[in-house]
Design a protein around this motif. Structure first.
Motif, mmCIF file in Angstrom:
data_model
loop_
_atom_site.group_PDB
_atom_site.id
_atom_site.type_symbol
_atom_site.label_atom_id
_atom_site.label_comp_id
_atom_site.label_asym_id
_atom_site.label_seq_id
_atom_site.Cartn_x
_atom_site.Cartn_y
_atom_site.Cartn_z
ATOM 1 N N VAL A 24 -6.435 -36.326 -13.811
ATOM 2 C CA VAL A 24 -7.796 -35.799 -13.719
ATOM 3 C C VAL A 24 -7.710 -34.280 -13.659
ATOM 4 O O VAL A 24 -6.868 -33.728 -12.946
ATOM 5 N N PRO A 25 -8.552 -33.563 -14.404
ATOM 6 C CA PRO A 25 -8.524 -32.095 -14.357
ATOM 7 C C PRO A 25 -8.767 -31.562 -12.948
ATOM 8 O O PRO A 25 -9.573 -32.115 -12.191
ATOM 9 N N ASP A 26 -8.093 -30.471 -12.624
ATOM 10 C CA ASP A 26 -8.253 -29.867 -11.300
ATOM 11 C C ASP A 26 -9.714 -29.553 -11.003
ATOM 12 O O ASP A 26 -10.174 -29.737 -9.867
ATOM 13 N N ALA A 27 -10.433 -29.065 -12.004
ATOM 14 C CA ALA A 27 -11.825 -28.675 -11.786
ATOM 15 C C ALA A 27 -12.682 -29.854 -11.361
ATOM 16 O O ALA A 27 -13.568 -29.719 -10.507
ATOM 17 N N ALA A 28 -12.429 -31.031 -11.950
ATOM 18 C CA ALA A 28 -13.214 -32.216 -11.608
ATOM 19 C C ALA A 28 -12.925 -32.668 -10.177
ATOM 20 O O ALA A 28 -13.841 -33.063 -9.435
ATOM 21 N N ILE A 29 -11.666 -32.603 -9.780
ATOM 22 C CA ILE A 29 -11.309 -32.992 -8.412
ATOM 23 C C ILE A 29 -11.934 -32.023 -7.411
ATOM 24 O O ILE A 29 -12.530 -32.436 -6.411
ATOM 25 N N ALA A 30 -11.806 -30.734 -7.696
ATOM 26 C CA ALA A 30 -12.343 -29.719 -6.785
ATOM 27 C C ALA A 30 -13.844 -29.827 -6.672
ATOM 28 O O ALA A 30 -14.417 -29.683 -5.581
ATOM 29 N N PRO A 41 -6.343 -34.355 1.261
ATOM 30 C CA PRO A 41 -4.928 -34.022 1.449
ATOM 31 C C PRO A 41 -4.255 -33.752 0.113
ATOM 32 O O PRO A 41 -4.559 -34.380 -0.907
ATOM 33 N N ALA A 42 -3.317 -32.817 0.125
ATOM 34 C CA ALA A 42 -2.701 -32.341 -1.113
ATOM 35 C C ALA A 42 -1.995 -33.448 -1.886
ATOM 36 O O ALA A 42 -1.990 -33.447 -3.119
ATOM 37 N N SER A 43 -1.415 -34.409 -1.185
ATOM 38 C CA SER A 43 -0.693 -35.476 -1.878
ATOM 39 C C SER A 43 -1.640 -36.348 -2.689
ATOM 40 O O SER A 43 -1.318 -36.768 -3.807
ATOM 41 N N TYR A 44 -2.821 -36.638 -2.140
ATOM 42 C CA TYR A 44 -3.800 -37.440 -2.890
ATOM 43 C C TYR A 44 -4.323 -36.656 -4.087
ATOM 44 O O TYR A 44 -4.511 -37.215 -5.176
ATOM 45 N N VAL A 45 -4.546 -35.366 -3.916
ATOM 46 C CA VAL A 45 -4.980 -34.530 -5.042
ATOM 47 C C VAL A 45 -3.938 -34.571 -6.156
ATOM 48 O O VAL A 45 -4.269 -34.701 -7.344
#
Length: 257
Positions: A24-30, A41-45
C-alpha cells in the motif's frame, strides 16, 4: 521487527512468493491513520507497505480473516457509532466466516504500543463496543507475523513433524519460564535462531531440524512444533526434549500438520 531479515528468510525458501506481493502506498496509509487519529506501530505500517494490498495467499490471522488494506478501510468507513474508537483499537483482520456463531475481528491495542509493536485483541462484530470486554489474544502483531512466516515457509515444508508440550497448569509465568528452559537446552544442542526471538515466540534451526516454540499465556502452555526431513533425527530431538524438560509431554490427539 527486522522486516528485511524476514523478507530474506522467505526469499531463501520461496522467492516466487515475493514476486506476487503488493503493498500500500505510504500516502494512503498515512492519510487513513491521520483521518482516524491513530498512531500505528511501525511494524504494522511496514507490513502494509510490503503486502497490504496482496499477500499472495498468506493469511497471518487465519484463512477466513481478511487482513488487506481495502477491507480495513471499508470497515472503518462504516462509521458505526457502536464500533470501537479507532484511535484506541485499530482493526487489522476482519472475520468473514458467517457460519460462525460469533464473528471476532482482530485489533491492535494502540494504548499499549511498545516500540514498533502492539498487542492484539479481539472484539465481536455487530456487538456494541461499549458492552464488550476486549478478548486478549496474549500475542503481539510481531509475534503473530513471526510464527506465521516460520510455520508457512519452514515447518510446512518439513517431511516429518512432531509436537512436545510443557506447562499448562495456569501458574503465572510458567509458559515464559518454560521457553527459557527450552532455549538453553536447544542452544546447547547446537540450535540457533532462524528469526529474531520475541517474548512468546522463538524460531530455531540446527541443520535440517526446526523448532517453533510458542507460549499460550491463557493456559501458561508452551508448545514446541518440531520439523525435519529425517524421522530418526526428529524422534531423537523429541526424546531429548522430553528427557531434558521435567513435565514435558506429547499432547494427546493428532499431531501438528
Amino acid at each position: 521487527m527486522d522486516w528485511p531479515l524476514l523478507i530474506e528468510f522467505v526469499r531463501q525458501r520461496d522467492p516466487a512468493f515475493l514476486v506476487q506481493l503488493k503493498g500500500v502506498p505510504d500516502a494512503a496509509i498515512a492519510a487513513l491513520a491521520a483521518d482516524r487519529g491513530a498512531v500505528l506501530p511501525a511494524s504494522y505500517v511496514e507490513f502494509l507497505r510490503r503486502m497490504g494490498s496482496h499477500s499472495n495467499g498468506w493469511a497471518p490471522f487465519g484463512a477466513t480473516c481478511e487482513h488487506h488494506f481495502a477491507a480495513i478501510v471499508e470497515r472503518l468507513d462504516e462509521h458505526d457509532e457502536d464500533a470501537p474508537p479507532s484511535d484506541r483499537f485499530f482493526p487489522v483482520a476482519i472475520e468473514t466466516d458467517e457460519s460462525l456463531v460469533a464473528l471476532y475481528d482482530h485489533y491492535l491495542d494502540l494504548q499499549r504500543v511498545e516500540g514498533d509493536d502492539a498487542p492484539l485483541v479481539m472484539l465481536e462484530a455487530g456487538v456494541p463496543y461499549q458492552v464488550q470486554t476486549p478478548v486478549e489474544t496474549h500475542e503481539t502483531f510481531n509475534e503473530r507475523v513471526t510464527h506465521g512466516l516460520f510455520h508457512r515457509f519452514q515447518l510446512r515444508h518439513c517431511a516429518e513433524r512432531d509436537v512436545v508440550a510443557l506447562g499448562g497448569t495456569r501458574r503465572a509465568g510458567e509458559g515464559r519460564a518454560g521457553l527459557q528452559q527450552v532455549l538453553v537446552l536447544l542452544q546447547r544442542a547446537g540450535f540457533e535462531p532462524a528469526l529474531p526471538p520475541l517474548g512468546r515466540v522463538a524460531c530455531l534451526r540446527a541443520g535440517s531440524l526446526s523448532v517453533l516454540a510458542r507460549v499460550n499465556e491463557d493456559y501458561e502452555l508452551l508448545t514446541l512444533l518440531l520439523g525435519g526431513d529425517n524421522r530418526l533425527a526428529l524422534k531423537a530431538l523429541a526424546d531429548q526434549l522430553l528427557a531434558g524438560l521435567p513435565g514435558a509431554r506429547r499432547p494427546a490427539g493428532p499431531r501438528e500438520g
